[in-house]
Scaffold this motif. Sequence first.
Motif, mmCIF file in Angstrom:
data_model
loop_
_atom_site.group_PDB
_atom_site.id
_atom_site.type_symbol
_atom_site.label_atom_id
_atom_site.label_comp_id
_atom_site.label_asym_id
_atom_site.label_seq_id
_atom_site.Cartn_x
_atom_site.Cartn_y
_atom_site.Cartn_z
ATOM 1 N N ARG A 199 -39.808 10.540 43.442
ATOM 2 C CA ARG A 199 -38.937 9.359 43.509
ATOM 3 C C ARG A 199 -37.464 9.787 43.524
ATOM 4 N NH1 ARG A 199 -40.954 6.366 39.141
ATOM 5 N NH2 ARG A 199 -39.215 7.156 37.929
ATOM 6 N N LEU A 200 -37.152 10.767 42.687
ATOM 7 C CA LEU A 200 -35.773 11.273 42.637
ATOM 8 C C LEU A 200 -35.392 11.957 43.949
ATOM 9 C CD1 LEU A 200 -35.661 12.808 39.042
ATOM 10 C CD2 LEU A 200 -34.514 10.747 39.814
ATOM 11 N N SER A 201 -36.341 12.736 44.507
ATOM 12 C CA SER A 201 -36.071 13.409 45.781
ATOM 13 C C SER A 201 -35.800 12.396 46.883
ATOM 14 C CB SER A 201 -37.262 14.266 46.197
ATOM 15 O OG SER A 201 -37.450 15.286 45.302
ATOM 16 N N LEU A 202 -36.587 11.321 46.879
ATOM 17 C CA LEU A 202 -36.402 10.283 47.902
ATOM 18 C C LEU A 202 -35.042 9.605 47.734
ATOM 19 C CD1 LEU A 202 -39.975 8.675 47.948
ATOM 20 C CD2 LEU A 202 -38.883 9.890 49.825
ATOM 21 N N GLN A 203 -34.685 9.378 46.460
ATOM 22 C CA GLN A 203 -33.387 8.760 46.156
ATOM 23 C C GLN A 203 -32.247 9.650 46.657
ATOM 24 O OE1 GLN A 203 -33.392 7.654 42.049
ATOM 25 N NE2 GLN A 203 -31.268 6.984 42.100
ATOM 26 N N LEU A 204 -32.396 10.945 46.429
ATOM 27 C CA LEU A 204 -31.387 11.919 46.848
ATOM 28 C C LEU A 204 -31.284 11.937 48.374
ATOM 29 C CD1 LEU A 204 -29.648 14.030 45.255
ATOM 30 C CD2 LEU A 204 -31.276 15.729 46.011
ATOM 31 N N GLN A 205 -32.457 11.855 48.991
ATOM 32 C CA GLN A 205 -32.489 11.877 50.456
ATOM 33 C C GLN A 205 -31.811 10.626 51.027
ATOM 34 O OE1 GLN A 205 -36.366 11.803 52.341
ATOM 35 N NE2 GLN A 205 -35.806 13.595 53.532
ATOM 36 N N LEU A 206 -32.046 9.474 50.361
ATOM 37 C CA LEU A 206 -31.432 8.225 50.818
ATOM 38 C C LEU A 206 -29.911 8.304 50.735
ATOM 39 C CD1 LEU A 206 -33.685 5.383 49.357
ATOM 40 C CD2 LEU A 206 -33.239 5.896 51.749
ATOM 41 N N GLN A 207 -29.436 8.971 49.685
ATOM 42 C CA GLN A 207 -27.988 9.123 49.544
ATOM 43 C C GLN A 207 -27.444 10.190 50.484
ATOM 44 O OE1 GLN A 207 -26.929 9.748 45.463
ATOM 45 N NE2 GLN A 207 -27.851 7.844 44.787
ATOM 46 N N GLY A 208 -28.372 10.931 51.101
ATOM 47 C CA GLY A 208 -27.953 11.953 52.064
ATOM 48 C C GLY A 208 -27.246 13.128 51.426
ATOM 49 N N VAL A 209 -27.508 13.359 50.118
ATOM 50 C CA VAL A 209 -26.782 14.430 49.421
ATOM 51 C C VAL A 209 -27.124 15.801 49.995
ATOM 52 C CG1 VAL A 209 -26.463 15.600 47.203
ATOM 53 C CG2 VAL A 209 -26.526 13.121 47.309
ATOM 54 N N SER A 210 -28.409 16.064 50.141
ATOM 55 C CA SER A 210 -28.784 17.413 50.559
ATOM 56 C C SER A 210 -28.329 17.723 51.982
ATOM 57 C CB SER A 210 -30.291 17.609 50.423
ATOM 58 O OG SER A 210 -30.958 16.687 51.223
ATOM 59 N N GLU A 211 -28.246 16.660 52.830
ATOM 60 C CA GLU A 211 -27.839 16.922 54.208
ATOM 61 C C GLU A 211 -26.346 17.239 54.316
ATOM 62 O OE1 GLU A 211 -29.939 14.599 53.345
ATOM 63 O OE2 GLU A 211 -31.333 14.049 54.921
ATOM 64 N N ASN A 212 -25.560 16.666 53.385
ATOM 65 C CA ASN A 212 -24.109 16.788 53.530
ATOM 66 C C ASN A 212 -23.443 17.712 52.518
ATOM 67 O OD1 ASN A 212 -24.195 14.878 55.602
ATOM 68 N ND2 ASN A 212 -24.347 13.238 54.097
ATOM 69 N N ASP A 213 -24.199 18.142 51.531
ATOM 70 C CA ASP A 213 -23.601 18.941 50.470
ATOM 71 C C ASP A 213 -23.487 20.406 50.904
ATOM 72 O OD1 ASP A 213 -22.750 20.079 48.191
ATOM 73 O OD2 ASP A 213 -24.336 19.314 46.899
ATOM 74 N N SER A 214 -22.292 20.811 51.237
ATOM 75 C CA SER A 214 -22.127 22.192 51.712
ATOM 76 C C SER A 214 -22.144 23.191 50.554
ATOM 77 C CB SER A 214 -20.835 22.325 52.506
ATOM 78 O OG SER A 214 -19.774 21.858 51.715
ATOM 79 N N ASN A 215 -22.019 22.659 49.280
ATOM 80 C CA ASN A 215 -22.057 23.572 48.126
ATOM 81 C C ASN A 215 -23.487 23.958 47.763
ATOM 82 O OD1 ASN A 215 -19.298 23.621 47.734
ATOM 83 N ND2 ASN A 215 -19.368 21.661 46.635
ATOM 84 N N MET A 216 -24.424 23.186 48.273
ATOM 85 C CA MET A 216 -25.819 23.430 47.910
ATOM 86 C C MET A 216 -26.375 24.591 48.744
ATOM 87 S SD MET A 216 -28.889 20.679 47.999
ATOM 88 C CE MET A 216 -28.483 19.557 46.705
ATOM 89 N N SER A 217 -27.117 25.484 48.079
ATOM 90 C CA SER A 217 -27.702 26.596 48.838
ATOM 91 C C SER A 217 -28.952 26.107 49.579
ATOM 92 C CB SER A 217 -28.086 27.726 47.883
ATOM 93 O OG SER A 217 -29.157 27.312 47.071
ATOM 94 N N LEU A 218 -29.371 26.892 50.553
ATOM 95 C CA LEU A 218 -30.560 26.505 51.328
ATOM 96 C C LEU A 218 -31.780 26.434 50.404
ATOM 97 C CD1 LEU A 218 -31.942 25.946 54.053
ATOM 98 C CD2 LEU A 218 -32.253 28.405 54.314
ATOM 99 N N TYR A 219 -31.847 27.375 49.446
ATOM 100 C CA TYR A 219 -32.968 27.409 48.507
ATOM 101 C C TYR A 219 -33.042 26.103 47.705
ATOM 102 C CZ TYR A 219 -35.511 28.533 44.237
ATOM 103 O OH TYR A 219 -36.375 28.499 43.175
#
Lengths: 327, 330
Positions: B44-64
Motif C-alpha cells: 500500500r505504501l509502495s503504491l502511495q509512493l508511486q502515485l506521488q511519483g517520488v521514485s520516478e522523480n527523485d534524483s537523490n534516490m539510488s537505483l537500488y
Amino acid sequence: MNKTLSIAKKEFSDHVSDSNLLIIYVIVLSVTLLTVYWGGVAYRVQSTVTLADVSMQHGVIDIPGSLTDSLEIYFVTFGQTVFPLLALFGLILSFYSVNGELNGGSLKVALSYPLYRDNLLFGKALGGLLIVSLVSFSTYFIGFSLFIWMTSVALTLDLIMRILSIIFGTVLYTMVFFGLGLLFSIIFNKPLKALTASLGVWVAFNIYWSIIPTISYLLYGYSGSNMAYLLQELGYTTNNSSSVLGRFSLLFNIQYQLESILWNALHVSEMRGVGGSLPSDTMHYYVIFIPFEKILPSLITPFSVLTVFLISIFALCYILFRRKEIT
Amino acid sequence: LANAFTVAKKELRDSVGDRVFIAIYLILLIIIVTVAIPSAAEQRLSLQLQLQGVSENDSNMSLYDAQRVSASLINSLRTLIPVLSFLCPVLALLISFNSVNGEIEDGSLKVSLSYPLYRDQIFLGKLLNGFFMTFLTSFSAMLVGFAVYIYLSGVAVNLDLLSRILIIAFSTTLYMMIFFSLGLLFSIYFNNPVKSFLLGVITWIIAIDVYKQVINLAAELLFGIRIDQRWGSEIAAYMGYSPSPSNKLSYETFVNICSIFDVNSNYGKILENSLTTLSVISYSAKGFIVNNIYVGAILSTLYNPLTVMLSLIVIINLFSYLLFIRKEVV
C-alpha cells in the motif's frame, strides 16, 4: 549411580548401531566438509589481499571489515546448514527412546528390576549426551582440521579454547532437541506421533521468524527496513522500536543462539580505519587481535539461554516420566 | 478407472481426516495470512509512493532504493517464497509417507487386494488422491492468502493478477506433488512408516539445502572458479584475478545443467518471476523509468522449471509404480 551408568552404556551402544542415525551423521559430516572447504577457499583468497595491502585507498572495497583474518565470516554457511541437521539428529536420537521400549515391553521388564525411574531417565539422558558429544566433537574436529590444513591458520591455545567453546555450545544445542524428542516420546505412546510432533517443533523453530514482521507491524505500524524507508520517503517519522522486538524474538531462536556463539568465538580480529575525513584523504586500516578472554562476555547470553531451555525441557521430562503409566 | 476413483475417494477421506495433516495445514494457512498482513501494508505504501511519483522523480534516490521500494509484488511478497518452499514439502510428505506401508502394517492392503481390484488401480487411486490433496491445499492457501493481501493492500484485481495467482498455485501443486511422490516411493520401498518418514525428511533437507552446495563445490573442483560466493568475486576482481572465458563458460554450463534438478530453486524461480510485476531502470539525471511486466512476458521463463518439475513427478511415479507392482504384500 552404577545403574545409571549401565543404562547410559546400553543406550550408547543402541544409538551407535542405529542405521538412521548413521545416515544423518554421514550427511552432517559431508555438509561440514563442503561448507568448511568453501570457507577455506575464501580465507585463502582473502588473506592474500590482507597480507598484500593492509592500508588501501578509501572506497576501493565496499566491505573493508571483511578483509581481516577474523574467522567468523568463513563459517556463516557452515552454521546455517549444519545446525538444523544437528537439531534433527538430536530429535531422531530420542523420539522413540521411551515409547519404543514401552511398545516393545522392555521398559516394563527393566522397571521390574531394582531400578528407579530416575536412574532410567538419567541413564537415557547420559547416553544421549555421550553420543551427542561424540558427534559434535568429531564433526568439529574433522571440520577444523580441514580448515587449518587448507589455510595454515596457527593452532594456538587461544584457537583451541574458541573451538572448545563452540563444541560445548553445540552439545547444549543438540541436547535441547534431544530433550524435546525425549519429551514427546514420553507424552506419546506411538513413535510415529512422537516423531511427527518433534518434527513439528523443529519446523516451528525454523519458521517462527516469519510472523515477527506481523507482530512488529501490529505493534509499531511498520515492519522491516524497507517499510521504514517507504514511510520516510512519504514524509512519516519512524522510531527503531521494532528492532527491540526483533532482538527480543531472537532470544527464543535456539539456532540463533548457537550461531551467535560461533560468530563471537571465531571473532579473532577486527579491522579499524583511521583518517579519511575527506573523500580525497587516504584511509589507513590496521588489524587488531581480539584474545579469547575478551569475547567471553558475549558468550554469556547464548550459553545461558541454551542452558535455561535445556533445564526446563529435562525438568518437564522428569516430571512426566515419573507420572507415566507403564502397562 | 471407476475403481481407481473409489480408492482415491477413500484415500481423500483418510487424508482430510488426519489430525496431523490438518494441524500442519492450519499452520501453513496462518503463516501465509500472517505474512500477507505486513506485506499488504508495504504494498500500500509502495503504491502511495508511486502515485506521488517520488521514485520516478527523485534524483537523490539510488537505483537500488528505487527498485526495492517499487510497487512490484515481489518486493512486498518476498518473504512468502522461503515459507512456501519450506512448509509445502512437509505437508506433501505427511500425506504419503505411510500410504502403502501403513496399509500393509494394519492389513488393509491385503484385504483390498482380495477384492477384484488391480494393483494399478490402487496405485492410480493413491496418486489421484495426492493430486487432489496437493491441489486443494495449495489453491485454498493461495486463495486465502491473496484475498487478505488484495483486500488490505488495494492492489487492483485484474486478469493479469489472477493469472499470476493461478501460476503460483499450480506450481505449488507441482512442487508438493514431487514430495508426495517421493513419500509414496519410500512408503512402497520401506515396510516401516517411521523409516519412510525419516528418509522423506532427509530427502527434503537435501533438496532444499544441501544439493545446491554440492553442485557449487563440484563445479569449483572441476573448473577452479569461484564466482557467486558472497564477497569472493569482489575480492577476486580486486586482486586482478579473472578466470579464463572458457573455464567460466564451462563452470556456468555445469552449474546450470545440475541446477535443472534443483527442485527448490526451480520453484523459487517460478515464484520470483510470477511476482515480478515492474522493472525499474535509471533514466539519466531525471530519475527512473518504471515499466510494467505483464504475465505474457514471464511465461517463457516458466517453461523450463515447470517442465523439469513435471518430468520429475513422472519419473518418480514410474519408479514407484514398478516397485508397487512387484511389492510383496503379506
